[in-house]
Design a protein around this motif. Structure first.
Motif, short mmCIF file in Angstrom:
data_model
loop_
_atom_site.label_atom_id
_atom_site.label_comp_id
_atom_site.label_asym_id
_atom_site.label_seq_id
_atom_site.Cartn_x
_atom_site.Cartn_y
_atom_site.Cartn_z
N GLY A 1 1.09 -1.20 -0.28
CA GLY A 1 -0.39 -0.15 -0.23
C GLY A 1 1.08 1.31 -0.35
O GLY A 1 2.37 1.13 0.09
N ILE A 2 -0.10 2.46 0.18
CA ILE A 2 0.79 4.20 -0.47
C ILE A 2 0.61 4.69 1.40
O ILE A 2 -0.94 4.38 1.10
N CYS A 3 0.88 5.20 0.98
CA CYS A 3 1.10 6.32 2.55
C CYS A 3 -0.35 7.42 2.25
O CYS A 3 -0.33 7.70 0.99
N LEU A 4 -0.88 7.52 2.57
CA LEU A 4 -2.04 8.32 2.09
C LEU A 4 -2.05 9.69 1.87
O LEU A 4 -2.30 10.44 1.62
N GLU A 5 -0.85 10.67 2.51
CA GLU A 5 0.00 11.87 2.52
C GLU A 5 0.05 12.13 1.16
O GLU A 5 0.25 13.15 -0.13
N GLU A 6 0.95 10.30 0.95
CA GLU A 6 1.43 10.31 -1.53
C GLU A 6 0.63 9.71 -1.85
O GLU A 6 0.87 10.38 -2.91
N LEU A 7 -0.44 9.64 -1.95
CA LEU A 7 -1.63 9.65 -2.82
C LEU A 7 -1.36 10.39 -4.11
O LEU A 7 -1.69 10.48 -5.03
N PRO A 8 -1.89 12.02 -3.38
CA PRO A 8 -2.17 13.39 -4.52
C PRO A 8 -0.77 13.60 -5.33
O PRO A 8 -1.21 13.75 -6.48
N ARG A 9 -0.22 12.66 -5.50
CA ARG A 9 1.31 12.16 -5.87
C ARG A 9 2.18 11.56 -7.26
O ARG A 9 2.96 11.75 -7.73
N VAL A 10 0.34 10.39 -6.80
CA VAL A 10 1.44 8.96 -7.22
C VAL A 10 1.92 9.06 -9.06
O VAL A 10 2.35 9.09 -9.54
N PHE A 11 1.24 10.47 -9.68
CA PHE A 11 1.00 10.53 -11.36
C PHE A 11 2.18 11.41 -11.12
O PHE A 11 1.78 11.95 -12.44
N ASP A 12 2.80 12.22 -10.56
CA ASP A 12 3.35 13.37 -10.88
C ASP A 12 5.02 12.44 -11.36
O ASP A 12 4.91 11.45 -10.62
N PRO A 13 5.29 13.07 -12.22
CA PRO A 13 6.90 12.39 -13.09
C PRO A 13 8.01 12.17 -11.99
O PRO A 13 8.14 13.40 -11.49
N PHE A 14 8.31 11.40 -12.00
CA PHE A 14 9.96 10.82 -11.20
C PHE A 14 9.43 10.93 -9.85
O PHE A 14 9.92 11.13 -8.73
N PHE A 15 8.02 10.54 -9.58
CA PHE A 15 7.81 10.65 -7.81
C PHE A 15 7.20 9.02 -7.45
O PHE A 15 7.10 8.13 -7.96
N THR A 16 8.24 8.84 -6.34
CA THR A 16 8.72 7.82 -5.75
C THR A 16 7.64 6.60 -5.05
O THR A 16 8.06 5.70 -4.41
N GLY A 17 7.79 8.06 -3.84
CA GLY A 17 7.60 7.44 -2.49
C GLY A 17 8.31 6.83 -1.60
O GLY A 17 9.80 6.51 -2.16
N ARG A 18 7.85 6.86 -0.60
CA ARG A 18 8.69 5.32 0.61
C ARG A 18 8.99 4.40 -0.02
O ARG A 18 10.08 3.89 -0.04
N ASN A 19 7.81 3.95 -0.74
CA ASN A 19 7.83 2.22 -1.35
C ASN A 19 9.08 2.49 -2.83
O ASN A 19 9.48 1.47 -2.50
N GLY A 20 8.70 3.24 -3.50
CA GLY A 20 9.78 3.63 -4.42
C GLY A 20 11.52 3.75 -3.85
O GLY A 20 12.00 3.16 -4.44
#
Length: 328
Positions: free
Chosen positions: A264-283
């Motif tokens: 899963g993904i943190c709630l605060e990261e969801l709005p940015r999942v479609f941004d280019p090069f955004f990988t988040g904590r999981n990435g």
């Protein structure tokens, strides 16, 4: 343009009207002479010529104003309209619309080029990092160094593949064929294309789509989107996990969902999942993540007229949804 050339163009523009006016004057003088015995034709001829001259002066002044405005159109993005004149509203109103459309298009192209340059700059930066690590590892020559080289080489290949995919988007408008497509077939092909990913990760696919369900889309690009979504679902699924692809009718739309029971993904990261090069904590934990896949999915979906959305909860998996127009 010289004054003589401008005058010649003006007279050429008005030659039809001048011919008709002269013909009408000659005809009236002839009829006056034949039927009314009018011998003195000089006075009416002079009056007629004077009226023609006054008309040509006034029309010439108007032509000059229009000519000056047309010259201004070359540099001015917006021409001031004289609402009392029909020609101004018709001609320069349309020119203003064309200017506005072209300025909008130019702005969009500049934004696209700027975004593209940013993307490729980031890719080059990513690949330079891999090349540096490979260079250092090759000097050591140990087993760990070879593993590092293999890992970084994989990252290079992934980045290069994403570059190629981005370049292919330039041909999107020429390579877009909307048609009636069987959704079950598209989903099955996408899963088969990612078969190795499922096997290596120990994840199982499950398809719950009516085999008689059709949607309106481009089969090739839709398959590409599904492959990207499935790749993410498999990558972040737990071993022995399940990725379910199902469909659901909602009004005149068909919702295709890809659901996993992964990290899963943190709630605060969801709005940015479609941004280019955004990988988040999981990435950041998975060094093979490029952060470009979902960006391209949204890019393609927008041009196909599909909706995309994503729901996720940390530790409880993610659900990606593509919304199609049904085509029955």
């Amino acid at each position: 343009m010289s004054l003589i050339r401008m005058l010649a163009d003006f007279l050429s523009l008005k030659k039809g009207m001048i011919f008709v006016y002269v013909l009408n004057t000659v005809l009236l003088l002839f009829l006056s002479y034949v039927f009314y015995d009018v011998d003195d034709i000089m006075y009416p001829l002079l009056v007629s010529s004077f009226i023609l001259f006054i008309y040509l002066v006034i029309a010439g002044a108007g032509y000059f104003k229009v000519y000056v405005k047309l010259q201004d159109c070359k540099s001015s993005p917006q021409i001031e309209l004289d609402e009392s004149k029909v020609l101004d509203k018709l001609l320069f109103g349309k020119i203003n619309e064309i200017h506005e459309q072209y300025n909008t298009r130019i702005y969009e192209l500049k934004s696209s080029v700027k975004e593209r340059n940013t993307l490729f700059s980031q890719w080059i930066h990513n690949m330079k990092g891999s090349v540096s690590i490979i260079d250092l590892a090759s000097e050591q020559g140990s087993q760990q160094a070879m593993e590092d080289i293999q890992e970084e080489n994989g990252k290079l290949m992934a980045n290069l593949e994403e570059c190629l995919n981005m370049l292919r988007l330039d041909d999107f408008s020429r390579d877009y064929l909307p048609e009636r497509v069987n959704l079950h077939r598209v989903a099955t092909r996408a899963i088969n294309a990612r078969k190795k990913d499922f096997i290596y990760q120990g994840v199982y696919p499950k398809v719950e789509i009516d085999e008689a369900l059709f949607v309106y889309t481009d089969e090739k690009w839709c398959g590409y989107m599904l492959e990207q979504v499935l790749s993410n679902a498999v990558k972040y699924s737990r071993r022995e996990g399940l990725v379910t692809v199902r469909s659901e009718m909602k009004g005149d739309r068909v919702l295709l969902t890809v659901q996993d029971n992964g990290i899963g993904i943190c709630l605060e990261e969801l709005p940015r999942v479609f941004d280019p090069f955004f990988t988040g904590r999981n990435g950041r934990e998975d060094r093979s993540a490029t952060g470009i896949g979902l960006y391209m999915v949204k890019y393609i979906a927008q041009r196909l007229g599909h909706g995309v959305s994503m729901e996720s909860h940390k530790g409880a998996g993610s659900m990606f949804t593509i919304s199609f127009l049904a085509k029955m």
